[in-house]
Structure formats: structure tokens, C-alpha cells
Design a protein around this motif. Structure first.
Motif, PDB file in Angstrom:
ATOM      1  N   ASN A   1      73.989  89.582  29.364  1.00  0.00           N
ATOM      2  CA  ASN A   1      74.840  90.660  28.827  1.00  0.00           C
ATOM      3  C   ASN A   1      76.196  90.120  28.398  1.00  0.00           C
ATOM      4  O   ASN A   1      76.697  90.449  27.319  1.00  0.00           O
ATOM      5  N   GLN A   2      76.749  89.291  29.269  1.00  0.00           N
ATOM      6  CA  GLN A   2      78.070  88.715  29.012  1.00  0.00           C
ATOM      7  C   GLN A   2      78.069  87.895  27.711  1.00  0.00           C
ATOM      8  O   GLN A   2      78.998  87.979  26.918  1.00  0.00           O
ATOM      9  N   LEU A   3      77.009  87.130  27.500  1.00  0.00           N
ATOM     10  CA  LEU A   3      76.955  86.221  26.349  1.00  0.00           C
ATOM     11  C   LEU A   3      76.213  86.840  25.161  1.00  0.00           C
ATOM     12  O   LEU A   3      76.071  86.211  24.115  1.00  0.00           O
ATOM     13  N   LYS A   4      75.722  88.072  25.359  1.00  0.00           N
ATOM     14  CA  LYS A   4      74.989  88.773  24.301  1.00  0.00           C
ATOM     15  C   LYS A   4      73.857  87.915  23.730  1.00  0.00           C
ATOM     16  O   LYS A   4      73.657  87.808  22.519  1.00  0.00           O
ATOM     17  N   SER A   5      73.124  87.296  24.639  1.00  0.00           N
ATOM     18  CA  SER A   5      72.020  86.409  24.253  1.00  0.00           C
ATOM     19  C   SER A   5      70.841  86.653  25.187  1.00  0.00           C
ATOM     20  O   SER A   5      71.042  86.894  26.378  1.00  0.00           O
ATOM     21  N   PRO A   6      69.628  86.570  24.663  1.00  0.00           N
ATOM     22  CA  PRO A   6      68.465  86.812  25.508  1.00  0.00           C
ATOM     23  C   PRO A   6      68.238  85.685  26.514  1.00  0.00           C
ATOM     24  O   PRO A   6      68.697  84.562  26.307  1.00  0.00           O
ATOM     25  N   PHE A   7      67.521  86.007  27.596  1.00  0.00           N
ATOM     26  CA  PHE A   7      67.181  84.966  28.568  1.00  0.00           C
ATOM     27  C   PHE A   7      65.688  84.986  28.872  1.00  0.00           C
ATOM     28  O   PHE A   7      65.009  85.998  28.672  1.00  0.00           O
ATOM     29  N   LEU A   8      65.198  83.863  29.345  1.00  0.00           N
ATOM     30  CA  LEU A   8      63.820  83.744  29.799  1.00  0.00           C
ATOM     31  C   LEU A   8      63.801  82.946  31.095  1.00  0.00           C
ATOM     32  O   LEU A   8      64.636  82.063  31.291  1.00  0.00           O
ATOM     33  N   ILE A   9      62.859  83.267  31.947  1.00  0.00           N
ATOM     34  CA  ILE A   9      62.616  82.506  33.174  1.00  0.00           C
ATOM     35  C   ILE A   9      61.496  81.518  32.859  1.00  0.00           C
ATOM     36  O   ILE A   9      60.410  81.931  32.457  1.00  0.00           O
ATOM     37  N   THR A  10      61.773  80.230  33.009  1.00  0.00           N
ATOM     38  CA  THR A  10      60.817  79.214  32.539  1.00  0.00           C
ATOM     39  C   THR A  10      60.422  78.219  33.634  1.00  0.00           C
ATOM     40  O   THR A  10      61.110  78.093  34.647  1.00  0.00           O
ATOM     41  N   SER A  11      59.353  77.517  33.341  1.00  0.00           N
ATOM     42  CA  SER A  11      59.006  76.336  34.134  1.00  0.00           C
ATOM     43  C   SER A  11      58.461  75.266  33.202  1.00  0.00           C
ATOM     44  O   SER A  11      57.436  75.469  32.555  1.00  0.00           O
ATOM     45  N   ALA A  12      59.161  74.150  33.144  1.00  0.00           N
ATOM     46  CA  ALA A  12      58.630  73.022  32.377  1.00  0.00           C
ATOM     47  C   ALA A  12      57.422  72.433  33.084  1.00  0.00           C
ATOM     48  O   ALA A  12      56.592  71.775  32.469  1.00  0.00           O
ATOM     49  N   LYS A  13      57.344  72.698  34.379  1.00  0.00           N
ATOM     50  CA  LYS A  13      56.244  72.124  35.154  1.00  0.00           C
ATOM     51  C   LYS A  13      54.925  72.844  34.878  1.00  0.00           C
ATOM     52  O   LYS A  13      53.920  72.205  34.576  1.00  0.00           O
ATOM     53  N   ASP A  14      54.932  74.182  34.967  1.00  0.00           N
ATOM     54  CA  ASP A  14      53.665  74.895  34.715  1.00  0.00           C
ATOM     55  C   ASP A  14      53.598  75.501  33.307  1.00  0.00           C
ATOM     56  O   ASP A  14      52.585  76.070  32.922  1.00  0.00           O
ATOM     57  N   GLY A  15      54.695  75.361  32.566  1.00  0.00           N
ATOM     58  CA  GLY A  15      54.678  75.767  31.162  1.00  0.00           C
ATOM     59  C   GLY A  15      55.086  77.206  30.897  1.00  0.00           C
ATOM     60  O   GLY A  15      55.172  77.627  29.738  1.00  0.00           O
ATOM     61  N   ARG A  16      55.372  77.942  31.947  1.00  0.00           N
ATOM     62  CA  ARG A  16      55.671  79.366  31.759  1.00  0.00           C
ATOM     63  C   ARG A  16      56.834  79.591  30.794  1.00  0.00           C
ATOM     64  O   ARG A  16      57.916  79.026  30.970  1.00  0.00           O
ATOM     65  N   ASN A  17      56.598  80.405  29.788  1.00  0.00           N
ATOM     66  CA  ASN A  17      57.614  80.836  28.812  1.00  0.00           C
ATOM     67  C   ASN A  17      58.237  79.723  27.976  1.00  0.00           C
ATOM     68  O   ASN A  17      59.226  79.953  27.287  1.00  0.00           O
ATOM     69  N   VAL A  18      57.692  78.519  28.029  1.00  0.00           N
ATOM     70  CA  VAL A  18      58.318  77.416  27.282  1.00  0.00           C
ATOM     71  C   VAL A  18      58.144  77.629  25.774  1.00  0.00           C
ATOM     72  O   VAL A  18      59.113  77.551  25.014  1.00  0.00           O
ATOM     73  N   ASN A  19      56.912  77.940  25.360  1.00  0.00           N
ATOM     74  CA  ASN A  19      56.712  78.224  23.935  1.00  0.00           C
ATOM     75  C   ASN A  19      57.534  79.416  23.479  1.00  0.00           C
ATOM     76  O   ASN A  19      58.129  79.401  22.400  1.00  0.00           O
TER      77      ASN A  19
END
Ligand code: G3D
Ligand code: MG
Length: 179
Positions: free
Chosen positions: A146-164
Motif C-alpha cells: 500500500n505504501q509503495l503502491k505496488s503489487p506483492f507476491l509471496i514466492t519461493s525460488a526453491k519450490d517455484g511458487r509464484n515465480v513465473n
């Protein structure tokens, strides 16, 4: 059929040492066109094409991302301006197991914007596979988002979650910014 529009965009990946920047890029990118470190700049550049399919309402878009990764364990102070120059978007990464890496996201962005001006950002909370060690989560990320007015994602480079999704996301924002 409309031909896909083609764009080439420079993005930088920023965040404290060991948050997982290189691992995220490695997970996403197959085609490393320049695998040697550019020692004068202190960065490694890889490219990957992202296809944005609009479903017919607008022309499809192919974005070639030139992804800049800081070499080594540079701190905020000694990142060269050349790294930031010409960046059209950025992915800012923090490590869910280290709260201080969340705090310093704002500093990374401030320094970046001094060189580039306003630009699209995507914020990543990485290492979500280490759930039992996480010191913050969605709530804190939402606040920074909210502060930076930018979206966020919770990721894991290890299992690949949300990386793409992270790289798709920044690509969409880049194209929106292009108009
Ligand atoms: P950096 O490029 O931001 O400095 P790296 O970070 O990609 O080099 O990653 C730093 C360390 O964190 C590496 O461990 C890497 O394997 C680990 N790492 C990166 N992303 C994840 C993740 O999503 N989950 C987990 N569990 N570990 C991650 P080493 O031990 O090689 O130093
Ligand atoms: Mg690295």
C-alpha cells in the motif's frame, strides 16, 4: 490474426544480499544469453521472452525482459549507477525469514528512483517454503505494498511458487506503462 507486438525492457532485481535474487532469476530463466559477469558494472544480464495474451481484446504482446542481477553481495552503497540506468521496471525482493530485509526494500527503491524516476515495481516476499521460520507474512507485505503502491507476491525460488507470476506481473505493468 493480429501480430503480437514486441517490446524489449530492462528490469533490475534488487534487495539485500541472500534474499534469493539470483535463485529467482535462475528459476525463471532458461536462456542465459550472457552468462558472464560484467565486472565494470557488477551485474549479470539474462534475457527471457514473456508472452502476454490478452484474449483478443487487445493485440498480444511479446516482451523480451533483459533481467539485471547484481553480482556478488553488494550493499546499497556500492551498487553502481550504471546498474539502474535505463531500468524500466524493478522486482524488489525480501526474505520472509529476515525482517530487516523487508525494512530495506524502501531504501532500495528510493535509491533506484533517484536514477530512474517513477517506474513499475513488483515486491516479492521470498522463501515462503520456510514457513516455520517466517518472521512476517501477507499482512506486513500488504502494508508495504500500500505504501509503495505496488503489487506483492509471496514466492519461493526453491519450490517455484509464484515465480513465473512475478515476472508476468512486472511485464504486464511495463506494457501498461508503455500504453
Ligand atoms: P541473492 O542473489 O539475493 O544474494 P541467492 O540470493 O539467490 O544467492 O540465494 C541466497 C541463499 O538463499 C541460497 O542459499 C539460496 O539457495 C537460498 N534461497 C534462495 N531462494 C530461496 C527460497 O525460496 N527458499 C529457500 N529455502 N532458500 C532460498 P545458499 O545456501 O546456497 O547460500
Ligand atoms: Mg545474487
Amino acid at each position: 490474426m493480429m501480430a503480437a507486438k514486441k517490446f524489449s525492457k530492462k528490469i533490475v532485481v534488487l534487495g539485500d544480499p541472500a534474499v534469493g535474487k539470483t535463485s529467482l532469476i535462475r528459476r525463471f530463466v532458461i536462456d542465459a544469453f550472457d552468462d558472464k559477469y560484467l565486472t565494470t558494472i557488477g551485474a549479470k544480464i539474462v534475457k527471457k521472452q514473456v508472452a502476454l495474451r490478452s484474449g483478443g481484446a487487445k493485440p498480444d504482446v511479446d516482451v523480451t525482459l533483459m533481467i539485471w542481477d547484481i553480482a556478488g553481495q553488494k550493499t546499497l552503497g556500492n551498487v553502481k549507477q550504471a546498474y539502474y540506468r535505463g531500468a524500466e521496471g524493478a522486482i524488489i525482493v525480501c526474505d520472509m525469514t529476515r525482517r530487516e530485509t523487508l525494512m530495506s526494500m524502501v531504501d532500495w527503491i528510493k535509491t533506484l528512483k533517484q536514477v530512474t524516476g517513477e517506474l513499475p515495481l513488483v515486491l516479492l516476499a521470498n522463501k515462503c517454503d520456510l514457513m516455520d521460520q517466517a518472521l512476517f507474512g501477507e499482512k506486513e507485505m500488504q502494508e508495504v505494498s500500500n505504501q509503495l503502491k505496488s503489487p506483492f507476491l509471496i514466492t519461493s525460488a526453491k519450490d517455484g511458487r509464484n515465480v513465473n507470476d512475478a515476472f508476468q506481473n512486472i511485464s504486464s505493468l511495463l506494457i501498461d506503462a508503455t500504453g
